[in-house]
Design an enzyme around this catalytic site. Sequence first.
Site, PDB file in Angstrom:
ATOM      1  N   CYS A 129      -5.547  -3.687   7.289  1.00 26.32           N
ATOM      2  CA  CYS A 129      -5.012  -2.355   6.981  1.00 26.32           C
ATOM      3  C   CYS A 129      -5.980  -1.250   7.446  1.00 26.32           C
ATOM      4  O   CYS A 129      -6.122  -1.047   8.641  1.00 26.32           O
ATOM      5  CB  CYS A 129      -4.662  -2.254   5.501  1.00 26.32           C
ATOM      6  SG  CYS A 129      -3.443  -0.975   5.198  1.00 26.32           S
ATOM      7  N   HIS A 142      -2.058  -6.799   3.800  1.00 24.30           N
ATOM      8  CA  HIS A 142      -3.146  -7.256   2.931  1.00 24.30           C
ATOM      9  C   HIS A 142      -2.940  -8.724   2.585  1.00 24.30           C
ATOM     10  O   HIS A 142      -2.326  -9.035   1.563  1.00 24.30           O
ATOM     11  CB  HIS A 142      -3.163  -6.434   1.637  1.00 24.30           C
ATOM     12  CG  HIS A 142      -3.589  -5.032   1.827  1.00 24.30           C
ATOM     13  ND1 HIS A 142      -4.886  -4.612   1.680  1.00 24.30           N
ATOM     14  CD2 HIS A 142      -2.882  -3.938   2.186  1.00 24.30           C
ATOM     15  CE1 HIS A 142      -4.961  -3.324   1.920  1.00 24.30           C
ATOM     16  NE2 HIS A 142      -3.755  -2.886   2.233  1.00 24.30           N
ATOM     17  N   GLU A 171      -5.114 -10.647   1.473  1.00 23.46           N
ATOM     18  CA  GLU A 171      -5.983 -10.982   0.329  1.00 23.46           C
ATOM     19  C   GLU A 171      -5.300 -10.714  -1.010  1.00 23.46           C
ATOM     20  O   GLU A 171      -5.787 -11.140  -2.047  1.00 23.46           O
ATOM     21  CB  GLU A 171      -7.315 -10.215   0.431  1.00 23.46           C
ATOM     22  CG  GLU A 171      -7.283  -8.749   0.045  1.00 23.46           C
ATOM     23  CD  GLU A 171      -6.664  -7.834   1.090  1.00 23.46           C
ATOM     24  OE1 GLU A 171      -6.116  -8.334   2.092  1.00 23.46           O
ATOM     25  OE2 GLU A 171      -6.712  -6.611   0.893  1.00 23.46           O
TER      26      GLU A 171
HETATM   27  N1  GLN Z   1      -3.243   4.470   5.141  1.00 28.05           N
HETATM   28  C1  GLN Z   1      -4.587   4.004   5.017  1.00 28.05           C
HETATM   29  C2  GLN Z   1      -5.486   4.594   6.093  1.00 28.05           C
HETATM   30  O1  GLN Z   1      -5.074   5.346   6.913  1.00 28.05           O
HETATM   31  C3  GLN Z   1      -4.660   2.513   5.046  1.00 28.05           C
HETATM   32  C4  GLN Z   1      -3.995   1.934   3.828  1.00 28.05           C
HETATM   33  C5  GLN Z   1      -4.570   0.626   3.385  1.00 28.05           C
HETATM   34  O2  GLN Z   1      -5.641   0.184   3.815  1.00 28.05           O
HETATM   35  N2  GLN Z   1      -3.890   0.010   2.451  1.00 28.05           N
HETATM   36  O3  GLN Z   1      -6.648   4.276   6.132  1.00 28.05           O
END
Ligand code: GLN
Length: 189
Positions: A79, A170, A172
């Site tokens: 992410c 994610h 995890e």
């Molecule tokens: N939207 C977040 C960002 O731009 C990422 C979201 C996440 O890691 N769950 O960093």
Amino acid sequence: MVTVGVLALQGGVREHERMLEALGARTVLLRRAGQLDGIDGVVIPGGESSTIDRLLRTFGLFEPLRAALTQGLPVLGTCAGLITLATEIEDRAPGQRSLGVIDMRVRRNAFGRQVNSAVERIDTAFGPVEAAYIRAPEVVAVGDGVDVVAKKGERVVGVETPSALAVSFHPELTGDTTIHAHFLGKLTR
Ligand code: GLN
């Protein structure tokens, strides 16, 4: 036994630690450049990529980490971690930089509100994975030498190079160890 440094500046650190340890790896909380020498791989967790970027520079880790990863130290980014590894962020926050480890263009918060936190079974190159999406980014373009390894419909949510693996979701958080097990395989190869 391999040792993985989980970048512990901001975001979902504990869940990665638990999953890596359940798979037999040792983990350290990565916060100082001096720790890079003693580890076999790095995990950059989810969180907020602009905050992770700012803290990387505050902690003097940005350049040393970038150098280690571009020289081939294996890395898994999830992410915000995926965003941090990109060469190009389409809609970056003011002043936001990224490590430029994986040749790809990413778009933050690409899946809109309806999947702010959805769990979904998706097909990946490593088999089906239970994937949790939380304000997830999308990979909108990849360069030569970057393989697409996960898609949500037609949209790219996972990429891999010989040393790096990055996913928008994610792994995890769902208890599905597929992605972490594949990552650990890259460390011992
Ligand atoms: N939207 C977040 C960002 O731009 C990422 C979201 C996440 O890691 N769950 O960093």
